[in-house]
Design a protein around this motif. Structure first.
Motif, mmCIF file in Angstrom:
data_model
loop_
_atom_site.group_PDB
_atom_site.id
_atom_site.type_symbol
_atom_site.label_atom_id
_atom_site.label_comp_id
_atom_site.label_asym_id
_atom_site.label_seq_id
_atom_site.Cartn_x
_atom_site.Cartn_y
_atom_site.Cartn_z
ATOM 1 N N ASP A 1 0.847 -0.896 0.249
ATOM 2 C CA ASP A 1 -0.308 -0.376 -0.036
ATOM 3 C C ASP A 1 1.083 1.329 -0.052
ATOM 4 O O ASP A 1 0.560 2.193 -0.096
ATOM 5 N N ILE A 2 1.656 1.616 0.298
ATOM 6 C CA ILE A 2 2.714 2.330 1.177
ATOM 7 C C ILE A 2 3.741 2.284 -0.654
ATOM 8 O O ILE A 2 4.048 3.757 -1.352
ATOM 9 N N TYR A 3 3.832 1.445 -1.228
ATOM 10 C CA TYR A 3 4.434 1.856 -2.382
ATOM 11 C C TYR A 3 3.224 2.061 -3.548
ATOM 12 O O TYR A 3 3.818 2.646 -4.487
ATOM 13 N N LYS A 4 1.993 1.552 -3.420
ATOM 14 C CA LYS A 4 0.967 2.145 -4.528
ATOM 15 C C LYS A 4 1.218 3.728 -4.238
ATOM 16 O O LYS A 4 1.168 4.623 -5.200
ATOM 17 N N TRP A 5 1.050 4.323 -2.949
ATOM 18 C CA TRP A 5 0.578 5.880 -2.789
ATOM 19 C C TRP A 5 2.172 5.994 -3.196
ATOM 20 O O TRP A 5 1.590 7.217 -3.796
ATOM 21 N N THR A 6 3.217 5.598 -2.855
ATOM 22 C CA THR A 6 4.382 6.701 -3.722
ATOM 23 C C THR A 6 4.381 6.818 -4.408
ATOM 24 O O THR A 6 4.835 7.967 -5.033
ATOM 25 N N SER A 7 4.113 5.640 -5.935
ATOM 26 C CA SER A 7 4.499 5.920 -7.123
ATOM 27 C C SER A 7 3.526 6.811 -6.939
ATOM 28 O O SER A 7 3.228 7.316 -8.316
ATOM 29 N N THR A 8 2.221 6.718 -6.503
ATOM 30 C CA THR A 8 1.344 7.690 -6.992
ATOM 31 C C THR A 8 1.449 9.106 -6.639
ATOM 32 O O THR A 8 1.173 9.990 -8.036
ATOM 33 N N ALA A 9 2.025 9.911 -5.964
ATOM 34 C CA ALA A 9 2.921 10.435 -5.341
ATOM 35 C C ALA A 9 3.093 11.154 -6.515
ATOM 36 O O ALA A 9 3.305 12.891 -6.470
ATOM 37 N N PHE A 10 3.595 10.765 -7.332
ATOM 38 C CA PHE A 10 4.997 11.177 -8.215
ATOM 39 C C PHE A 10 3.985 12.390 -9.224
ATOM 40 O O PHE A 10 4.916 13.291 -9.729
ATOM 41 N N TYR A 11 3.041 12.055 -9.704
ATOM 42 C CA TYR A 11 2.138 12.614 -10.796
ATOM 43 C C TYR A 11 1.911 13.716 -9.601
ATOM 44 O O TYR A 11 1.596 14.582 -10.231
ATOM 45 N N SER A 12 0.453 13.003 -8.765
ATOM 46 C CA SER A 12 -0.138 13.735 -8.314
ATOM 47 C C SER A 12 0.683 15.406 -7.307
ATOM 48 O O SER A 12 0.033 15.481 -7.307
ATOM 49 N N GLY A 13 1.691 14.853 -6.666
ATOM 50 C CA GLY A 13 2.392 15.615 -6.000
ATOM 51 C C GLY A 13 3.623 16.709 -6.775
ATOM 52 O O GLY A 13 3.589 17.552 -6.174
ATOM 53 N N GLY A 14 3.284 16.549 -7.986
ATOM 54 C CA GLY A 14 4.085 17.576 -8.925
ATOM 55 C C GLY A 14 3.475 17.259 -10.117
ATOM 56 O O GLY A 14 4.322 18.934 -11.157
ATOM 57 N N ALA A 15 2.991 16.844 -10.720
ATOM 58 C CA ALA A 15 2.662 17.645 -12.626
ATOM 59 C C ALA A 15 1.431 18.810 -12.077
ATOM 60 O O ALA A 15 2.199 18.850 -13.075
ATOM 61 N N ASP A 16 0.984 18.541 -11.441
ATOM 62 C CA ASP A 16 -0.129 19.562 -11.611
ATOM 63 C C ASP A 16 0.297 20.808 -11.597
ATOM 64 O O ASP A 16 -0.296 21.774 -11.951
ATOM 65 N N THR A 17 0.822 20.846 -10.748
ATOM 66 C CA THR A 17 1.751 22.031 -9.827
ATOM 67 C C THR A 17 2.622 22.755 -11.771
ATOM 68 O O THR A 17 2.683 24.140 -11.441
ATOM 69 N N THR A 18 3.142 20.789 -11.659
ATOM 70 C CA THR A 18 4.440 22.237 -12.868
ATOM 71 C C THR A 18 3.405 22.767 -14.054
ATOM 72 O O THR A 18 3.849 23.767 -14.740
ATOM 73 N N VAL A 19 1.910 21.924 -14.478
ATOM 74 C CA VAL A 19 1.018 22.271 -15.648
ATOM 75 C C VAL A 19 0.716 24.138 -15.176
ATOM 76 O O VAL A 19 1.329 24.395 -15.791
ATOM 77 N N SER A 20 0.434 24.109 -14.302
ATOM 78 C CA SER A 20 0.100 25.863 -13.812
ATOM 79 C C SER A 20 1.187 26.473 -13.911
ATOM 80 O O SER A 20 0.907 27.400 -14.312
ATOM 81 N N ALA A 21 2.151 26.149 -13.217
ATOM 82 C CA ALA A 21 3.675 27.010 -13.245
ATOM 83 C C ALA A 21 3.972 27.537 -15.245
ATOM 84 O O ALA A 21 4.268 28.216 -15.550
ATOM 85 N N ILE A 22 3.567 26.048 -15.732
ATOM 86 C CA ILE A 22 3.388 26.479 -17.241
ATOM 87 C C ILE A 22 2.817 27.431 -17.679
ATOM 88 O O ILE A 22 3.277 28.338 -18.809
ATOM 89 N N SER A 23 1.889 27.619 -17.800
ATOM 90 C CA SER A 23 0.677 27.921 -17.941
ATOM 91 C C SER A 23 0.544 29.247 -17.683
ATOM 92 O O SER A 23 0.710 29.850 -18.259
ATOM 93 N N THR A 24 1.223 29.865 -16.377
ATOM 94 C CA THR A 24 1.311 30.723 -16.055
ATOM 95 C C THR A 24 1.806 31.521 -17.529
ATOM 96 O O THR A 24 2.570 33.121 -17.226
ATOM 97 N N PHE A 25 3.394 30.735 -17.278
ATOM 98 C CA PHE A 25 4.468 31.273 -17.883
ATOM 99 C C PHE A 25 3.784 31.327 -19.642
ATOM 100 O O PHE A 25 4.675 32.950 -20.222
ATOM 101 N N PHE A 26 3.431 30.964 -20.439
ATOM 102 C CA PHE A 26 2.486 31.271 -21.122
ATOM 103 C C PHE A 26 1.672 32.817 -21.047
ATOM 104 O O PHE A 26 1.578 33.682 -22.513
ATOM 105 N N LEU A 27 0.860 32.554 -20.090
ATOM 106 C CA LEU A 27 0.606 33.900 -19.801
ATOM 107 C C LEU A 27 0.948 35.048 -19.610
ATOM 108 O O LEU A 27 0.545 36.386 -19.921
ATOM 109 N N ALA A 28 2.172 34.877 -19.325
ATOM 110 C CA ALA A 28 3.244 35.820 -18.694
ATOM 111 C C ALA A 28 3.722 36.424 -19.288
ATOM 112 O O ALA A 28 3.602 37.940 -19.825
#
Length: 508
Positions: free
Chosen positions: A287-314
């Motif tokens: 269960d720990i392995y499942k959550w840890t591997s999931t955290a790669f996307y849920s913990g970082g991808a969405d924030t990076t998408v938001s930052a890149i979108s802000t770059f284009f807007l800026a």
């Protein structure tokens, strides 16, 4: 007794107990609670809590009441930090008692993210999560990942050449392709990839479920016990649907990698390394392995998408900043090649521009809440055990005493010798605080640098035009949620060089 009466009696009893507990907590200290807006008997400030864009309301309260604010909801104390110094003094210097998470009935108990890295209570399991995450995301490990990032971003540039109007889709696919290659050895080859769509749906639902004040059950946890058919219980149906998304994202990619490892065909990845190091895990370990591997996307991808979108807007809104960045790229790179990570130290304006992206509209304007595990006194105020503590990152980044002309996008503010009091590097505040800081911050920062520098080396970003060839200037409008994205906008993305030079840069 009817269900209505039973529920009503339970509600009143819960409120009364909470109020008595709150009054007892206040009386046991000779220090006062921090100031804050006046509330009502029993309800406290429940009716004043914002249900959207909470950071704006909290920042306004900060101007009225100071950097440390107290409010209460049905007797439960909430501390809001609008002060950079208070955040450092409490969440960083005293992280041992400020690193717990409160129980979030909607996102945690009902949807099921209470066992995830972002919401897990502080303790042994949280420490194990972070140990595993850092084993794959330490700074020295990120350098090994650079070739993957550079190749995926070259693919992104090719996509911009072919269909620039779909830049937002290309952003999401590119970030997902980087993360899933690293986390699961999974290759994303198309915009409508089913795993990417699942991950985006899960992160969006988590952002909505965990936003403070969005669901009344978070203010009044007793509501989680009402039956699904009870009037007003639509939140429970929503939670069930979102829970199915969570389970699917947690289990299916992990199972796929596990099967590949057993068949001897798994590509190198973080998840494969977890499976290979422990062939017979216990149920809890898996269960720990499942959550840890999931955290790669849920913990970082969405924030990076938001930052890149802000770059284009800026860039659409600040052509002079774009010109200066491209002038620097031209001097350092010349023509005919794309930037590499080895160029980063020679690109101070690009570095300043990235810092301003983090500051101007932070991807997580209000950090996930912390929970105080024992009584504390700060600056003459009593902070009670069990208080929920919010750090208003947006409020810090838009404090005119720290960042003058805070509403404007000004990369130059970071080119002067750093002053600890004015225009400090925003990155220590952009990725969370204390022992809850995002373990994927180095991966996200590296991806943002490479995409920004590469895109500006090849393309000009300008306003889209209407049918009369008049520029359409987008208005910065950020959506609510734990991760805040700019609302959809259009822009014009055009190559800066001839086709031959572009293909030479892409290595064709």
């Amino acid at each position: 007794m009817s269900l209505d009466l039973t529920f009503g009696a339970g509600l009143l009893l819960s409120c009364a107990i909470a109020i008595l507990a709150s009054k007892f907590a206040t009386k046991r200290s000779r220090y006062p609670l921090p100031p804050g807006p006046y509330g009502l008997p029993l309800l406290g400030n429940a009716l004043q809590m914002p249900t959207s864009h909470e950071w704006l309301t909290f920042a306004a309260w900060g101007k009225a009441f100071g950097g440390v604010i107290h409010v209460s909801i049905f007797g439960r104390p909430i501390i809001i930090l609008n002060s950079r110094k208070a955040i450092s003094d409490l969440l960083e210097a005293k992280s041992g008692i400020y690193s717990d998470r409160p129980v979030l009935p909607m996102a945690g108990e009902l949807v099921g993210y209470d066992a995830s890295l972002p919401l897990i209570r502080y303790g042994a399991r949280h420490r194990e999560y972070r140990k595993l995450m850092y084993s794959g995301l330490a700074l020295q490990k990120i350098e090994e990942i650079h070739p993957i990032q550079e190749q995926k971003i070259r693919d992104f540039l090719q996509s911009l050449l072919e269909s620039p109007n779909q830049f937002q889709t290309h952003i999401r696919r590119t970030v997902a392709s980087i993360v899933f290659q690293i986390s699961h050895g999974y290759s994303v080859t198309k915009d409508d990839d089913p795993l990417v769509q699942l991950a985006e749906r899960a992160t969006h639902e988590f952002s909505l479920a965990s936003a403070p004040g969005s669901f009344f059950v978070d203010l009044l946890p007793i509501l989680k016990y009402i039956p699904d058919w009870f009037p007003g219980a639509t939140f429970k149906k929503t939670a069930k649907a979102w829970r199915q998304t969570m389970v699917q994202l947690r289990d299916e990619p992990y199972k796929s990698v596990k099967d590949q490892v057993l068949r001897g065909v798994a590509l190198p990845s973080f998840t494969a390394s977890l499976v290979e190091r422990n062939a017979q895990p216990t149920e809890e370990e898996e269960d720990i392995y499942k959550w840890t591997s999931t955290a790669f996307y849920s913990g970082g991808a969405d924030t990076t998408v938001s930052a890149i979108s802000t770059f284009f807007l800026a860039m659409v809104l600040n052509p002079e900043a774009q010109r200066k960045a491209q002038d620097e790229l031209g001097k350092v790179l010349g023509r005919g090649r794309l930037p590499t990570f080895g160029d980063r130290d020679r690109l101070p304006y690009i570095e300043a521009l990235i810092k301003e992206i983090y500051r101007w509209n932070p991807v997580a304007p209000l950090a996930l809440p912390h929970r105080l595990t024992q009584d504390d006194v700060y600056d003459g105020f009593f902070l009670p055990e069990g208080a929920i503590v919010f750090a208003n990152t947006w409020g810090i980044f838009h404090d005119p005493d720290i960042y003058p002309s805070h509403a404007d996008f000004i990369p130059e503010r970071f080119l002067s010798p750093e002053n600890s009091d004015v225009n400090p590097d925003p990155r220590p505040f952009a990725f969370g605080y204390g022992r809850r800081v995002c373990p994927g911050k180095h991966l996200a920062d590296a991806s943002l640098f490479m995409l920004v520098a590469s895109t500006l080396s090849m393309f000009k970003i300008s306003p889209a035009k209407d049918k009369n060839e008049m520029p359409i200037i987008p208005v910065p409008n950020y959506q609510p949620g734990v991760i805040s994205h700019p609302a959809d906008f259009k822009c014009c993305i055009t190559p800066r060089y001839s086709e031959a030079e572009l293909f030479m840069q892409l290595g064709k």
